[in-house]
Design a protein around this motif. Structure first.
Motif, mmCIF file in Angstrom:
data_model
loop_
_atom_site.group_PDB
_atom_site.id
_atom_site.type_symbol
_atom_site.label_atom_id
_atom_site.label_comp_id
_atom_site.label_asym_id
_atom_site.label_seq_id
_atom_site.Cartn_x
_atom_site.Cartn_y
_atom_site.Cartn_z
ATOM 1 N N SER A 291 -10.221 3.394 7.063
ATOM 2 C CA SER A 291 -10.898 2.627 8.104
ATOM 3 C C SER A 291 -10.766 3.330 9.445
ATOM 4 C CB SER A 291 -10.314 1.216 8.212
ATOM 5 O OG SER A 291 -9.021 1.268 8.790
ATOM 6 N N VAL A 292 -11.616 2.912 10.390
ATOM 7 C CA VAL A 292 -11.502 3.311 11.789
ATOM 8 C C VAL A 292 -11.651 2.047 12.626
ATOM 9 C CG1 VAL A 292 -12.353 4.751 13.661
ATOM 10 C CG2 VAL A 292 -12.515 5.575 11.302
ATOM 11 N N ASN A 293 -10.700 1.819 13.510
ATOM 12 C CA ASN A 293 -10.697 0.623 14.344
ATOM 13 C C ASN A 293 -10.854 1.015 15.810
ATOM 14 O OD1 ASN A 293 -9.977 -2.307 14.917
ATOM 15 N ND2 ASN A 293 -8.387 -1.242 16.075
ATOM 16 N N SER B 161 -17.213 -1.906 4.696
ATOM 17 C CA SER B 161 -17.370 -3.096 5.523
ATOM 18 C C SER B 161 -17.473 -2.729 6.991
ATOM 19 C CB SER B 161 -16.191 -4.060 5.315
ATOM 20 O OG SER B 161 -15.048 -3.570 5.975
ATOM 21 N N GLN B 162 -17.999 -3.681 7.742
ATOM 22 C CA GLN B 162 -18.010 -3.616 9.197
ATOM 23 C C GLN B 162 -17.547 -4.974 9.704
ATOM 24 O OE1 GLN B 162 -21.876 -2.522 10.700
ATOM 25 N NE2 GLN B 162 -22.268 -1.171 8.960
ATOM 26 N N ALA B 163 -16.713 -4.946 10.722
ATOM 27 C CA ALA B 163 -16.249 -6.202 11.314
ATOM 28 C C ALA B 163 -16.179 -6.036 12.821
ATOM 29 C CB ALA B 163 -14.879 -6.591 10.769
ATOM 30 N N TYR C 103 -13.999 -3.531 16.925
ATOM 31 C CA TYR C 103 -15.020 -3.156 15.939
ATOM 32 C C TYR C 103 -14.352 -2.249 14.916
ATOM 33 C CZ TYR C 103 -19.049 -0.887 13.791
ATOM 34 O OH TYR C 103 -19.962 -0.399 12.885
ATOM 35 N N THR C 104 -14.482 -2.578 13.632
ATOM 36 C CA THR C 104 -13.814 -1.836 12.565
ATOM 37 C C THR C 104 -14.807 -1.484 11.468
ATOM 38 O OG1 THR C 104 -11.749 -3.041 12.980
ATOM 39 C CG2 THR C 104 -11.925 -1.875 10.896
ATOM 40 N N THR C 105 -14.746 -0.253 10.995
ATOM 41 C CA THR C 105 -15.508 0.158 9.816
ATOM 42 C C THR C 105 -14.520 0.604 8.743
ATOM 43 O OG1 THR C 105 -15.720 2.463 10.570
ATOM 44 C CG2 THR C 105 -17.441 0.924 11.232
ATOM 45 N N GLY D 123 -7.097 3.961 9.637
ATOM 46 C CA GLY D 123 -6.285 3.271 8.648
ATOM 47 C C GLY D 123 -6.393 3.944 7.293
ATOM 48 N N TYR D 124 -5.395 3.710 6.449
ATOM 49 C CA TYR D 124 -5.322 4.393 5.154
ATOM 50 C C TYR D 124 -4.529 3.533 4.186
ATOM 51 C CZ TYR D 124 -3.624 7.989 1.831
ATOM 52 O OH TYR D 124 -3.308 8.715 0.710
#
Length: 686
Positions: A485-487, A539-541, A507-509, A454-455
């Motif tokens: 981000s990376v999902n 963040s981490q989710a 899982y997303t960072t 993501g951007y």
């Protein structure tokens, strides 16, 4: 005779069961639905590598909520946020802020550049269907799609020369009404539609009493024209949305030092758009089709803020236009062996021209009495190339992979603010990618996995113009880095005659989050109490999203669930926290019924629980350890309705909400939920 009666009963029962099952598939979420948002081409949701949700035409027709955000509230992984503005609700995906979600109308961007994200400035009656992609869609849909994409596809023409729809709705919690009328049709291949809606809602009634400054109103005009010539099609849409809303501010914030009073109003939040669409079914040796679209959109906004502190009193009127020009050219190539390729070029240009009138009355040296007018003009230009290949690795395994190259430039072309210097902002070039696998385990089961980057390029407010937050000015920063981000996710889909399951584990960072902090001496901010935008966090989710439904055809029943379990951790320079304002558990559990009741041939009912667990919020740069601490809640609700008329063409819908009169505040909202109330809507089709 007895045997004939038995046969007749059996046939009647079979027909009734089949009819009920078809109706249940229509009202529930069918994975057989064809969607376009996930891959920019038509594909069954069942076969997509992305996490998808769909709100169908029938669900929209039966909805009584006055806003699109409220209609989407129960989608797994989605939260509604209001920022105290009930008429301008926004949506968040997987806990990310609203400004990190791409909002589209007919596949065209709706941009905003404000801190709280893009409001949904479109009336629900104008929309044919809503497609939601959860997880980054930045490869195909650009910046702001870090957490996902919400695509509103509007209604088009008809099947007869002249058709009409009229509806009227009432909301007892706001003593509000919604009215809608539309004329549409198809005359010798020329399709058309013209529609108008109007809504007016007073302050919201809650179990805690009436909430001041929660009234809103809006008017929406929409027009569509389309025609096909041979293998080419041209379409045009016009949207004009005018709205005004009060803004609710908690009493605690109004009087938190140094404030003694604080008031916000949004007397104008308008949007006007012209959209053009072209499709050419080439169908030669190389190309299947060419798609192009272009649009111009103008957001006309007026924000009013009144601030009184122990030192001074200040009125701020901010008026501004956000003009967006966009265009897309997409090539859909013929299958080459086991490959299906699409490629395209996208352009978006945003320009903000805003004027702030600041009127200050001071009785201390902290501020100077007088009137100041400040004007800022800034723009961002984005070019992007994208390509995606769908590769059939084997009869049961498909790989989808794509890339997008961004070229972004920004400029503050004018400012009379002494602390800002006009000139070029930091430009950026970024290559991001995504890849997904779908395994056809059987005719009724799909397993999938994908990874996507993501951007989000900083907004013009963050880079160039700044904003007021309460009594403080937040200074822009021209050297902000994009948020990225990376999902990662994996999922299971099951669809049988009776059972539908759509489950996702993700899982997303994310990195380089932008937030505002108190200024330091090094920042050289003009005000002693100013703040400044900085890249300060990551963040981490992780979580699970589940939609599940089971049809009991003999009874016309369908128990179902829309559930989300999620945890999110924000990390800043000074501390890290799992208290991010997102509940661990949220969703909806219900039981639907659809069938015939007495002489009414099409009747439905849906009784459901909606709720979430407790949540807390901590952020840097705050004077309080915990900004918000909200308890868990659940409400009992009933939706029911019936179709009537000679062809079952008319409809009545009644929603009874919060039957137990529960007092609650949703985790990502500022407003109390409405009291025990009803929403009703009549729709007439001719």
């Amino acid at each position: 005779m007895p045997s004939n009666q038995c046969c007749l009963r059996a046939i009647t029962a079979a027909v009734s069961a089949a009819s009920a099952l078809m109706a249940l598939k229509a009202t529930g979420q069918s994975l057989e639905e064809v969607m376009v948002t996930a891959n920019r081409i038509e594909q069954r949701a069942f076969d997509s590598p992305a996490s998808l949700s769909l709100v169908t035409k029938q669900q929209l027709d039966r909805a009584t909520a006055p806003t699109l955000a409220e209609i989407m509230r129960d989608i797994p992984g989605l939260q509604v946020t209001d920022s105290g503005q009930p008429g301008l609700a926004r949506v968040r995906l997987r806990g990310e802020e609203s400004r990190r979600t791409a909002i589209l109308i007919n596949n065209q961007d709706v941009t905003d550049h404000h801190e709280v994200g893009t409001p949904l400035t479109l009336h629900p009656s104008m929309v044919e269907r809503i497609e939601v992609v959860r997880g980054s869609g930045a490869v195909l849909y650009g910046s702001r799609a870090l957490s996902g994409v919400v695509n509103f596809l509007t209604r088009k023409g008809g099947t007869q020369p002249l058709q009409a729809t009229f509806s009227a709705g009432y909301n007892s919690a706001t003593s509000g009404y919604n009215a809608f009328g539309s004329l549409f049709g198809n005359v010798d291949g020329f399709e058309y539609r013209i529609a108008y809606s109007e809504s007016d809602h007073e302050n919201r009634a809650t179990p805690e009493g009436e909430m001041e400054n929660t009234a809103f109103d809006n008017q929406n005009l929409y027009a569509y024209a389309g025609r096909t010539w041979g293998n080419q099609r041209l379409e045009y849409t016009y949207e004009n949305y005018e709205s005004a809303t009060n803004v609710y501010v908690e009493e605690e914030l109004k009087t938190s030092f140094p404030l003694t009073d604080f008031y916000i109003d949004v007397p104008r939040r308008d949007r006007e758009k012209h959209g053009f669409f072209y499709d050419w079914e080439v169908d030669n040796n190389w190309l299947q089709s060419v798609q192009a679209n272009a649009f111009r959109q103008v957001n006309d906004r007026h924000f009013y803020t009144f601030t009184e502190t122990v030192w001074y009193q200040r009125d701020i009127n901010t008026r501004g236009d956000l003009t967006t020009d966009g265009a897309l050219l997409q090539f859909n190539f013929q299958p080459l062996g086991e490959h299906q390729l699409i490629a395209g070029l996208q352009y978006v240009y945003d320009e903000v021209d805003q004027v702030r009138d600041v009127d200050t009355l001071s009785w201390t040296p902290i501020a100077v009495t007088g009137t100041e007018t400040l004007r800022d003009i800034a723009d961002i230009e984005t070019w992007a190339l994208f390509a995606q290949d769908q590769w059939q690795l084997s009869p049961s395994l498909t790989l989808t992979a794509g890339l997008r190259q961004y070229f972004v430039e920004g400029e503050l072309s004018y400012s009379d603010r002494e602390s800002l210097t006009p000139g070029k902002l930091d430009d950026d070039q970024e290559l991001i990618g995504a890849a997904g696998l779908v395994w056809e385990f059987s005719d009724t089961v799909r397993l999938r996995a994908n990874v996507s980057e993501g951007y989000v390029y900083p907004s013009l407010m963050q880079l160039a113009t700044g904003a007021y937050a309460g009594s403080r000015y937040v200074n822009p920063s021209a050297d902000l880095a994009p948020e990225v981000s990376v999902n990662y996710e994996t999922g299971l889909r099951v669809q049988t005659e009776a059972l539908v399951v759509d489950a996702t584990v993700f899982y997303t960072t994310s990195e380089d989050y932008i937030h505002h902090l108190p200024c330091t001496a090094e920042d050289q901010c003009p005000g002693s109490r100013d703040r400044v935008y900085r890249n300060i966090g990551e963040s981490q989710a992780h979580g699970i999203e589940l939609y599940m439904a089971y049809a009991i055809a003999d009874w016309g029943l369908q128990p179902y669930s829309n559930l989300t379990w999620m945890q999110r951790k924000n990390e800043y320079d000074d501390f890290s926290t799992w208290d991010t304002g997102i509940p661990q558990i949220s969703g909806r559990l219900g039981l639907r019924w659809e069938g015939n009741l007495l002489s009414m041939q099409s009747t439905w009912a849906d009784i459901y629980l909606r709720g979430e667990s407790e949540s807390s919020l901590k952020e840097p740069g705050s004077s309080r350890d915990v900004l918000e601490d909200k308890v868990g809640w659940a409400t009992i609700n009933l939706a029911t309705g019936l179709a009537f008329g000679a062809r079952q063409q008319h409809q009545f819908t009644l929603n009874l909400l919060n039957l137990a009169d529960k007092s609650y505040i949703p985790s990502t909202e500022n407003l109390y939920g409405a009291e025990r109330s009803l929403q009703a809507k009549f729709t007439f089709n001719f």
